[in-house]
Enzyme design. Structure first.
Site, short mmCIF file in Angstrom:
data_model
loop_
_atom_site.label_atom_id
_atom_site.label_comp_id
_atom_site.label_asym_id
_atom_site.label_seq_id
_atom_site.Cartn_x
_atom_site.Cartn_y
_atom_site.Cartn_z
N ARG A 439 -15.95 -28.10 25.08
CA ARG A 439 -15.09 -27.48 25.29
C ARG A 439 -14.84 -26.36 26.68
O ARG A 439 -15.30 -25.39 26.92
CB ARG A 439 -14.89 -26.22 24.22
CG ARG A 439 -13.47 -25.15 23.95
CD ARG A 439 -13.94 -23.92 23.15
NE ARG A 439 -12.79 -23.40 22.89
CZ ARG A 439 -13.14 -22.26 22.86
NH1 ARG A 439 -13.61 -20.98 22.49
NH2 ARG A 439 -11.62 -21.35 22.43
N LYS A 472 -18.40 -10.54 15.93
CA LYS A 472 -17.82 -12.11 15.62
C LYS A 472 -18.57 -12.70 16.68
O LYS A 472 -18.45 -12.65 17.86
CB LYS A 472 -16.84 -12.17 15.87
CG LYS A 472 -16.57 -13.78 15.53
CD LYS A 472 -14.39 -13.75 14.93
CE LYS A 472 -13.96 -15.07 15.35
NZ LYS A 472 -12.68 -15.42 15.33
N TRP A 473 -19.70 -13.42 16.20
CA TRP A 473 -20.61 -14.10 17.43
C TRP A 473 -20.44 -15.62 16.99
O TRP A 473 -20.63 -16.23 15.48
CB TRP A 473 -22.10 -14.04 16.36
CG TRP A 473 -23.10 -14.98 16.78
CD1 TRP A 473 -23.57 -16.15 17.43
CD2 TRP A 473 -24.54 -14.48 16.99
NE1 TRP A 473 -24.21 -16.44 17.60
CE2 TRP A 473 -24.88 -15.46 18.08
CE3 TRP A 473 -25.40 -13.13 17.43
CZ2 TRP A 473 -26.78 -14.95 18.12
CZ3 TRP A 473 -26.62 -13.15 17.44
CH2 TRP A 473 -27.32 -14.38 17.97
N ASP A 474 -19.96 -16.28 18.01
CA ASP A 474 -19.51 -17.95 17.82
C ASP A 474 -20.87 -18.82 18.54
O ASP A 474 -20.68 -18.17 19.48
CB ASP A 474 -17.31 -17.21 18.42
CG ASP A 474 -16.91 -18.31 18.52
OD1 ASP A 474 -17.27 -19.62 16.72
OD2 ASP A 474 -15.41 -18.68 17.94
N MET A 475 -19.96 -19.82 17.96
CA MET A 475 -21.38 -20.52 18.60
C MET A 475 -19.23 -22.29 18.95
O MET A 475 -19.76 -22.64 17.82
CB MET A 475 -21.81 -21.48 17.80
CG MET A 475 -22.78 -21.83 19.01
SD MET A 475 -22.87 -23.58 17.80
CE MET A 475 -24.72 -24.38 18.10
N ASN A 476 -19.56 -21.85 20.03
CA ASN A 476 -18.13 -22.73 20.10
C ASN A 476 -18.29 -24.29 20.47
O ASN A 476 -17.53 -25.64 20.85
CB ASN A 476 -17.12 -23.06 20.56
CG ASN A 476 -16.17 -22.14 19.94
OD1 ASN A 476 -16.16 -22.07 19.01
ND2 ASN A 476 -15.55 -20.51 20.69
N GLY A 524 -17.28 -21.97 16.40
CA GLY A 524 -15.56 -23.09 16.26
C GLY A 524 -14.79 -22.63 14.23
O GLY A 524 -14.44 -24.15 13.55
N GLY A 525 -14.83 -21.94 13.54
CA GLY A 525 -14.54 -21.87 12.50
C GLY A 525 -16.17 -21.88 11.91
O GLY A 525 -16.99 -21.36 12.13
N ASP A 544 -10.98 -22.06 11.45
CA ASP A 544 -9.95 -22.39 11.35
C ASP A 544 -9.04 -22.52 11.85
O ASP A 544 -8.14 -22.07 11.45
CB ASP A 544 -10.49 -22.84 12.88
CG ASP A 544 -11.48 -21.97 14.47
OD1 ASP A 544 -11.73 -21.12 13.79
OD2 ASP A 544 -11.09 -22.81 14.60
#
Ligand code: GLA
Length: 727
Positions: A439, A472-476, A524-525, A544
């Site tokens: 990404r 909201k803590w994301d990791m993509n 990523g979901g 997601d």
């Protein structure tokens, strides 16, 4: 409660519905005796101490009994001493030897739960049994820790490895637990999938050999969840013995299930040993993540209920226990990166009209972030897009009586960012090799505490200066180029683990500084849906994929191990952005209502009629919100085998029940489906709101309720409440 019988040299652990028993043999090996439904200590265990070596089994000693490590059921098997099954430890001494032989040294029982340092763990009122085993030649000690909680049927385990000598020892495998089961035909249940299709239930027979469930992604991953279950062949939702295994860990893991030539089954688990080595210098220790071992004699529903009770009481932070989760609306599916102040103000105005509690501003509010190629790492407001920064948006939320939430992706960096330009070697990867992007982004080196500090300071600045109640803590992306320029060569084998410790450290520091903040996990979901994350994040964006039909599988699988309230579930647009499937508002609601609820759609485009629907749904969710959070889950129809999905959630006192689900494809002249309810009290009468009828618990259980034929993807939704006792 733990107890040691000095005479028989047997350790007993009894928790809610479970007993766990092992003994010390004459020569100091730990012999596993029993794990299962609660039994009495007066029952004879002598029969369990018989081995049946085969002609090739090395014999350790031959006195009163013949003892062979190759066939004995053990508590923590040892490596290269004649047990040819897999071992939970591989330790290399300075002379190159990997032979290990651990024998019993001492034990202690302490009130309170011990836990592995710097890692999430089971908490709130446990008792700990510690067994010390020593290999005198290797000068290595292992401390086996067992923790029980009286109100649960889960036993947790972790190991501390300690170098007692002067020479370096390298741990090439350092698992958290090992357990042997006496010869049994069992099936293995795993939660398997891929991004946007996480945690589908797979059931396979356990055959001779080794089967590994693991991740090398640097995260627990979308691909295989750390949860596995061993179940009797004829298990059903309601009957049969089931064992669940999980890890309170979010990084690379491995669980091995091995069936020996004699049919015994060994389960081992912990940090994945692939590309792992931990260095123990003189006097140093290494703690493993904690593992959870759960038992139920009441089928898969019983196992899930036991897992859910444990997670709610002993993993999730108690600060969220007695408060309801916010109903959020998130702008991602409506705007993605394309927004400015006016667009978001309009969004907030419309969001407040539908009655949500919290507005969450997703990706794109910071740095130079107009698409996913830049900006990560620059946690400063993008004042080109957002005139005046976040303040006008938060003010508007306050005026409208809703709270404000914000998206971060703390572990990542874009090459096109000020953070990357200003911090040399901040990302992971060898300096002379171009790291792989995913990404378009790189992974920050969180094994370096200075990098974690910098990100903490930047996030804290935003959270200090703005009234933000939700993150909201994301990791993509997953982790590649697993190398830290901060760590010395002999510590590179610890990199993956230290990276995860850096994530935990940051989460811990944020929660300590902002005690009323609620954080939602996301990768990523559902790419990091595990007990380690749930310790900090009481809910996780489940996938997601928000298509209600696909979600039935994802949520069904997830609910085997994790409570409904841990799964964030939002109603999104129809046709669905990923699948283009059209599903009614009612059905999308029925599925999303089985979790921490919200919306992810363009509220500015809702018609008055749709706004009314949404307002009514929110009001309805509020009537089941605490039931979904605290109740017992019963599966009735499975999307994996029944072509439809239906579950019920029943309050602990059995006074209230909520049944939700959806049919899949319908056909003309189809027979009605009968839903036989589970978990109700036979001796109570229940008013079924949708039918306007009062029926007894016995009737609802045995006769059931017919569900009308309808149309494809029709929703199932029933609300039951006890009215009075049957005389
Ligand atoms: C991930 C998340 C989404 C959204 C985007 C933003 O894919 O799962 O919900 O936050 O990132 O980039």
């Amino acid at each position: 409660m733990f107890r040691f019988d000095e005479k028989k040299r047997v350790f007993f652990a009894h928790a809610k519905d479970v007993s766990y028993i092992f003994s010390i043999t004459d020569k100091g090996y730990l012999r596993h005796l029993y794990f299962g439904a609660k039994i009495s200590e007066t029952d004879s265990l002598e029969l369990l101490s018989k081995d049946f070596p085969n002609s090739f089994s090395p014999i350790c000693y031959e006195e009163d009994t013949i003892f062979s490590l190759d066939v004995a059921l053990q508590e923590f098997p040892t490596n290269q001493r004649g047990d040819f099954r897999s071992s939970p430890i591989v330790a290399r001494s300075s002379n190159g030897s990997r032979v290990c032989d651990f024998v019993y040294d001492s034990y202690s029982i302490t009130d309170g739960e011990k836990f592995p340092s710097d890692m999430p763990h089971a908490r709130y009122g446990g008792q700990t049994l510690t067994i010390n085993l020593i290999d005198k030649v290797k000068k290595l000690k292992i401390e086996l820790n067992y923790i029980i909680f009286e109100d649960c049927s889960t036993i947790t385990r972790y190991v501390s490895y300690k170098n007692l000598g002067d020479e370096d020892i390298y741990l090439e495998r350092a698992f958290s637990y090992s357990i042997d089961f006496f010869s049994k035909e069992m099936n293995l249940i795993t939660l398997a999938g891929r991004p946007a299709f996480e945690r589908n239930v797979e059931i396979t027979p356990i055959t001779q050999g080794v089967k590994s469930i693991s991740s090398t992604c640097g995260a627990s991953s979308h691909i295989l969840n750390p949860f596995v279950a061993l179940v009797e062949k004829d298990i059903s939702n309601d009957y049969g013995n089931a064992y669940g295994f999980n890890l309170i860990y979010s990084g690379n893991f491995k669980t091995s299930i091995e069936k020996s030539s004699l049919g015994d089954i060994r389960v081992l688990g912990g940090i994945n040993d692939e590309s792992f080595t931990a260095l123990l210098k003189a006097g140093e220790s290494f703690d493993t993540p904690e593992a959870t071992l759960t038992f139920s004699a009441n089928g898969l529903n019983g196992l899930s209920q036991a897992e859910h009770d444990f997670v709610r009481a002993h993993i999730l932070d108690e600060r969220y226990r007695d408060v309801e989760r916010p109903i959020v609306v998130n702008n991602w599916e409506a705007t993605d990166f394309r927004f400015d102040t006016d667009i978001i103000l309009d969004y907030i105005d419309k969001a407040s009209e539908i009655g949500v509690d919290t507005f969450v501003l997703d990706d794109g509010w910071f740095g130079k972030r107009d698409d996913d190629t830049s900006g990560l790492g620059d946690w400063v407001e993008n004042t080109t897009k957002l005139k005046g920064g976040l303040a006008p948006l938060i003010d508007r939320c306050k005026q409208k009586g809703i709270k404000f939430g914000l998206w971060f992706e703390p572990e990542m960096v874009s090459v096109d960012s000020d953070f990357y330009r200003q911090n040399e070697n901040c990302n992971i990867g060898e300096l002379d090799r171009l790291p792989a992007k995913s990404r378009h982004q790189l992974v920050l080196d969180f094994s370096n505490p200075k990098t974690v500090d910098k990100i903490f300071n930047a996030i804290a600045k935003i959270l200090d200066n703005n009234d933000i109640s939700y993150v909201k803590w994301d990791m993509n992306r997953y982790i590649s180029d697993n190398f830290s320029s901060y760590l010395p060569p002999e510590r590179q084998g610890e990199f993956n683990h230290r990276q995860v410790l850096g994530v935990y450290d940051l989460a811990e520091r944020i929660l300590n500084r902002y005690p009323s903040l609620i954080m939602e996990g996301c990768a990523g979901g559902g790419g990091r849906f595990d007990l380690g994350m749930l310790y900090y994040f009481p809910q996780i964006w489940t996938s997601d994929n928000t298509d209600a039909l696909e979600r039935t599988k994802i949520q069904y699988g997830t609910s085997l191990a994790y409570p409904l309230i841990a799964t964030s579930c939002h109603v999104t647009h129809s046709p669905n952005a990923l699948t283009q499937r059209q599903i009614s508002w009612e059905t999308r609601f029925a599925i999303a209502s089985l979790g921490a609820f919200g919306y992810e759609l363009d509220v500015t485009k809702l018609t008055d009629e749709e706004k009314k629907i949404v307002r009514e749904q929110i009001a309805e969710y509020k009537t089941v919100r605490s039931l979904v959070k605290n109740g017992d889950l019963f599966r009735i129809f499975s999307p994996f085998s029944d072509g439809m999905f239906c579950v019920s959630v029943v309050s602990k006192d059995k006074d209230v029940a909520y049944v939700a689900g959806m049919k899949w494809l319908d056909a003309p002249n189809n027979k009605h489906v009968i839903i036989k309810l589970k978990g109700l009290d036979d001796n109570k009468n229940y008013f079924v709101k949708e039918l306007g009828l009062t029926l007894s618990g016995k009737y609802l259980k045995n006769v059931g309720l017919p569900i009308k034929n309808g149309y494809d993807f029709a929703q199932i939704s029933l609300h039951l409440s006890a009215v009075k006792k049957v005389g």
